[in-house]
Motif scaffolding. Structure first.
Motif, PDB file in Angstrom:
ATOM      1  N   LEU A 182      39.287 -37.982  25.933  1.00 53.84           N
ATOM      2  CA  LEU A 182      39.627 -37.633  24.554  1.00 53.84           C
ATOM      3  C   LEU A 182      40.168 -36.223  24.392  1.00 53.84           C
ATOM      4  CD1 LEU A 182      36.695 -39.352  22.626  1.00 53.84           C
ATOM      5  CD2 LEU A 182      39.053 -40.149  22.884  1.00 53.84           C
ATOM      6  N   GLU A 184      29.732 -41.383  26.492  1.00 55.36           N
ATOM      7  CA  GLU A 184      31.111 -41.308  25.996  1.00 55.36           C
ATOM      8  C   GLU A 184      32.044 -42.155  26.864  1.00 55.36           C
ATOM      9  OE1 GLU A 184      34.683 -38.017  25.815  1.00 55.36           O
ATOM     10  OE2 GLU A 184      32.626 -37.279  25.707  1.00 55.36           O
ATOM     11  N   LYS A 214      43.704 -39.147  23.058  1.00 55.04           N
ATOM     12  CA  LYS A 214      43.835 -39.098  21.596  1.00 55.04           C
ATOM     13  C   LYS A 214      44.688 -40.260  21.092  1.00 55.04           C
ATOM     14  CE  LYS A 214      43.112 -34.174  21.523  1.00 55.04           C
ATOM     15  NZ  LYS A 214      43.686 -32.881  21.619  1.00 55.04           N
ATOM     16  N   HIS A 274      31.901 -36.640  21.952  1.00 55.92           N
ATOM     17  CA  HIS A 274      32.907 -35.755  22.545  1.00 55.92           C
ATOM     18  C   HIS A 274      32.977 -34.418  21.805  1.00 55.92           C
ATOM     19  CE1 HIS A 274      36.604 -34.502  24.504  1.00 55.92           C
ATOM     20  NE2 HIS A 274      37.098 -34.258  23.307  1.00 55.92           N
ATOM     21  N   ILE A 304      34.196 -46.469  19.464  1.00 58.32           N
ATOM     22  CA  ILE A 304      35.078 -45.311  19.652  1.00 58.32           C
ATOM     23  C   ILE A 304      34.664 -44.145  18.757  1.00 58.32           C
ATOM     24  CG2 ILE A 304      37.019 -46.661  20.534  1.00 58.32           C
ATOM     25  CD1 ILE A 304      38.406 -46.238  17.796  1.00 58.32           C
ATOM     26  N   TYR A 346      44.948 -43.127  22.580  1.00 60.94           N
ATOM     27  CA  TYR A 346      44.085 -44.313  22.679  1.00 60.94           C
ATOM     28  C   TYR A 346      43.130 -44.369  21.493  1.00 60.94           C
ATOM     29  CZ  TYR A 346      40.450 -47.546  23.878  1.00 60.94           C
ATOM     30  OH  TYR A 346      39.563 -48.592  23.809  1.00 60.94           O
ATOM     31  N   PHE A 347      42.464 -43.257  21.198  1.00 57.14           N
ATOM     32  CA  PHE A 347      41.484 -43.246  20.114  1.00 57.14           C
ATOM     33  C   PHE A 347      42.130 -43.637  18.786  1.00 57.14           C
ATOM     34  CE2 PHE A 347      39.517 -41.145  16.509  1.00 57.14           C
ATOM     35  CZ  PHE A 347      38.231 -41.668  16.568  1.00 57.14           C
ATOM     36  N   TYR A 348      43.168 -42.911  18.390  1.00 61.43           N
ATOM     37  CA  TYR A 348      43.778 -43.172  17.081  1.00 61.43           C
ATOM     38  C   TYR A 348      44.492 -44.524  17.049  1.00 61.43           C
ATOM     39  CZ  TYR A 348      42.489 -38.477  15.738  1.00 61.43           C
ATOM     40  OH  TYR A 348      41.754 -37.354  15.434  1.00 61.43           O
ATOM     41  N   TYR A 393      33.680 -40.537  20.108  1.00 59.14           N
ATOM     42  CA  TYR A 393      34.361 -39.356  19.565  1.00 59.14           C
ATOM     43  C   TYR A 393      33.350 -38.311  19.087  1.00 59.14           C
ATOM     44  CZ  TYR A 393      37.510 -36.486  16.784  1.00 59.14           C
ATOM     45  OH  TYR A 393      38.217 -35.425  16.268  1.00 59.14           O
ATOM     46  N   SER A 431      34.976 -50.230  24.858  1.00 56.84           N
ATOM     47  CA  SER A 431      35.918 -50.498  23.767  1.00 56.84           C
ATOM     48  C   SER A 431      37.250 -51.006  24.317  1.00 56.84           C
ATOM     49  CB  SER A 431      36.137 -49.255  22.899  1.00 56.84           C
ATOM     50  OG  SER A 431      36.910 -48.273  23.556  1.00 56.84           O
ATOM     51  N   LEU A 444      33.866 -45.727  25.624  1.00 56.92           N
ATOM     52  CA  LEU A 444      35.330 -45.847  25.598  1.00 56.92           C
ATOM     53  C   LEU A 444      35.809 -46.959  26.531  1.00 56.92           C
ATOM     54  CD1 LEU A 444      36.231 -42.070  25.408  1.00 56.92           C
ATOM     55  CD2 LEU A 444      36.606 -43.787  23.616  1.00 56.92           C
ATOM     56  N   THR A 486      43.700 -47.194  18.808  1.00 55.91           N
ATOM     57  CA  THR A 486      42.668 -48.222  18.772  1.00 55.91           C
ATOM     58  C   THR A 486      42.024 -48.290  17.393  1.00 55.91           C
ATOM     59  OG1 THR A 486      42.277 -48.002  21.134  1.00 55.91           O
ATOM     60  CG2 THR A 486      40.505 -49.005  19.841  1.00 55.91           C
TER      61      THR A 486
END
Length: 165
Positions: free
Chosen positions: A33, A95, A39, A82, A75, A41-43, A79, A102, A99, A45
């Motif tokens: 992250l 963490e 980032k 993180h 996630i 991937y996070f946003y 986050y 997910s 991830l 997803t």
């Protein structure tokens, strides 16, 4: 392929998120992250999971929506770990696992939707219960378990090295 505008947006963002995670897994063995790909991937997803709530082939709330909500929870917890626990290395285990989980869970509807739609003229699978889907998901599950073990070992080495300093 019978996709609505929301479905098309959902698919494009989802593919970008999956590619970003694959790049991270290839480069550093985890979704990171702190990196641009992590980032993305996070946003990606998060957007994909939330837009999935507006999609339904069967109509109404279904198991795909449950997956989407679960992925959002995973996630977001990752986050929070993180950003709130950056110096606490034991939280990296959680963490990394959240991830990776997910990502694996994201692949379940991805495989199902892809295999029942592509190629357009004669999809690979007739439906969600087609054996090719189950076999593919089994292989992905095995890769998830092996990858999680490798991540755990790598994190343990990092933690041990930090303790020795």
């Amino acid at each position: 392929m019978g996709l609505s505008n929301l479905g098309l947006f959902h698919t494009v963002v989802g593919v970008v998120a999956i590619i970003a995670a694959a790049v991270d897994f290839t480069k550093v063995g985890k979704v990171d992250l702190s990196q641009l790909t992590g980032k993305i991937y996070f946003y990606g997803t998060l957007i994909t999971s939330l837009t999935a709530l507006g999609l339904s082939k069967a109509g109404g709330f279904n198991v795909g929506h449950v997956f989407s909500l679960l992925i959002v929870i995973l996630i977001v917890i990752a986050y929070v770990l993180h950003i709130k626990r950056p110096g606490n290395n034991k939280y990296r285990y959680y963490e990394n696992f959240l991830l990776s989980l997910s990502f694996f869970l994201s692949l379940i509807p991805t495989v199902n939707e892809t295999f029942t739609r592509v190629p357009v003229s004669k999809p690979l699978a007739a439906g969600p219960t087609d054996p090719i889907i189950a076999q593919t998901l089994l292989v992905l599950f095995i890769l998830f378990v092996l990858g999680s073990v490798l991540q755990f070992r790598k994190q343990k080495k990092i933690n041990n090295a930090i303790r020795q300093d």
